[in-house]
Design an enzyme around this catalytic site. Structure first.
Site, short mmCIF file in Angstrom:
data_model
loop_
_atom_site.label_atom_id
_atom_site.label_comp_id
_atom_site.label_asym_id
_atom_site.label_seq_id
_atom_site.Cartn_x
_atom_site.Cartn_y
_atom_site.Cartn_z
N SER A 140 0.66 -1.19 0.07
CA SER A 140 0.01 -0.15 -0.23
C SER A 140 0.70 1.12 -0.04
CB SER A 140 -0.81 -0.04 1.18
OG SER A 140 -1.83 -1.03 1.14
N1 SAH Z 1 -1.48 -4.76 4.07
C1 SAH Z 1 -0.67 -4.82 2.80
C2 SAH Z 1 -1.27 -4.17 1.30
C3 SAH Z 1 -1.64 -5.66 0.64
S1 SAH Z 1 -2.83 -5.47 -0.78
C4 SAH Z 1 0.47 -3.71 3.05
O1 SAH Z 1 1.06 -3.63 3.95
O2 SAH Z 1 0.89 -2.99 1.99
C5 SAH Z 1 -3.91 -6.25 -0.14
C6 SAH Z 1 -3.77 -7.80 0.26
O3 SAH Z 1 -5.11 -8.24 0.52
C7 SAH Z 1 -3.31 -8.79 -1.01
O4 SAH Z 1 -2.26 -9.45 -0.65
C8 SAH Z 1 -4.49 -9.80 -1.01
O5 SAH Z 1 -4.15 -11.23 -1.36
C9 SAH Z 1 -5.23 -9.65 0.28
N2 SAH Z 1 -6.61 -10.01 0.30
C10 SAH Z 1 -7.58 -10.06 -0.72
N3 SAH Z 1 -8.95 -10.56 0.03
C11 SAH Z 1 -8.62 -10.98 1.07
C12 SAH Z 1 -9.31 -11.92 2.17
N4 SAH Z 1 -10.61 -12.30 1.84
N5 SAH Z 1 -8.50 -12.38 2.98
C13 SAH Z 1 -7.36 -12.09 3.27
N6 SAH Z 1 -6.39 -11.23 2.41
C14 SAH Z 1 -7.05 -10.95 1.52
#
Ligand code: SAH
Length: 282
Positions: A129
């Site tokens: 992010s």
């Molecule tokens: N928190 C991260 C951003 C990750 S992007 C950071 O520190 O930058 C969002 C993430 O959400 C992705 O890895 C995706 O696989 C995950 N995601 C999407 N749907 C999800 C679900 N139902 N349960 C857990 N993770 C999920």
């Protein structure tokens, strides 16, 4: 229909005054938050200008630690200062951003951009992010806690683990769930170097929450669904906040407070752009 969906979401007009509406448009984001839009967005090259902690006293102590770590950590201090200039005021959040080494969480090819305020690819069509949005979401769920730490926090969407590491510095206990096995493993390996004792990673479907560890004082959802899963509302403690991007092409950050056993209140913050929330595990 559950109690949650009967009462929720409240119409925007019922929770926002005119001033907030103005603020919402002022905050309209031009930079992708977790999802990259290659046709529209350009990743800015290089590090942010490196400078020692300036007007922000809160960053002074972290800049000392930063000096030990060389240029890239000074990048974190500069990044936190830039985020402060964008309106983030929570000192604990700024301090966390200035001390978590974001370059541990990006692929080697992107390390020069680790402290730019932008989302970056982490593989599997997912992204780390944008630091501003990490700060904005965490500040929002901390709005009532003052200078103390949050107690127990749940993050949905661990990705590479960066936001989980930031959360671990503003909360006593953090749980983070990821649905893609390879990313869960990546986060584990990224975080190992930091040895964070108050962070637990979970491989699973975050749409179900983590009932065995509930209730949570805050829930931060890092992927966008058309609606927030009911399970998450019920795993929030009374008085606690949840923040989640909601929408499809057009998304908005929705901040929800649990105000009673069967009551939740919500307000819409700024527009955002996240990768999709998906069901099940892969
Ligand atoms: N928190 C991260 C951003 C990750 S992007 C950071 O520190 O930058 C969002 C993430 O959400 C992705 O890895 C995706 O696989 C995950 N995601 C999407 N749907 C999800 C679900 N139902 N349960 C857990 N993770 C999920």
């Amino acid at each position: 229909m559950s109690e949650v969906s009967k009462k929720f979401p409240l119409p925007l007009s019922s929770v926002m005054g005119h001033a907030q509406k103005g603020r919402q448009s002022a905050f309209r984001q031009q930079i992708a938050d977790t999802a990259l839009r290659p046709d529209k967005e350009r990743i800015r090259p290089g590090l942010l200008p490196s400078k020692t902690a300036g007007h922000l006293g809160v960053l002074a102590s972290s800049s000392k630690a930063a000096q030990k770590g060389g240029d890239l950590i000074r990048g974190a201090v500069a990044m936190a200062e830039k985020i402060a200039s964008q309106g983030i005021t929570d000192k604990m959040v700024l301090s966390a951003l200035s001390t978590v080494p974001r370059h541990f969480f990006v692929a080697q090819g992107f390390s020069q951009q680790a402290y730019a305020d932008t989302a970056l690819p982490i593989g599997h069509q997912q992204t780390i992010s944008r630091p501003y949005i990490v700060a904005r979401m965490i500040e929002a769920v901390r709005r009532d806690v003052g200078s103390r730490k949050l107690s127990k926090v749940l993050e949905i969407g661990t990705g590479c683990g960066y936001q989980a590491a930031v959360l671990s510095r503003v909360a006593d206990e953090v749980y983070s769930i990821e649905r893609i096995k390879a990313l869960y493993e990546l986060a584990r390996s990224n975080l190992r170097r930091l040895r964070i004792p108050n962070l637990r990673l979970q491989y699973g479907d975050g749409m179900l929450g983590l009932p065995q560890a509930a209730p949570f004082e805050a829930i931060v959802v890092a992927a966008a669904g058309l609606k927030i899963p009911d399970a998450l509302f019920s795993q929030l403690s009374i008085g606690g906040y949840m923040i989640a991007p909601v929408g499809d092409e057009k998304q908005t950050l929705q901040l929800t407070k649990r105000t009673g056993e069967r009551q939740w209140q919500s307000m819409m913050l700024e527009d955002c752009y996240f990768v999709p929330l998906r069901q099940g595990v892969v």
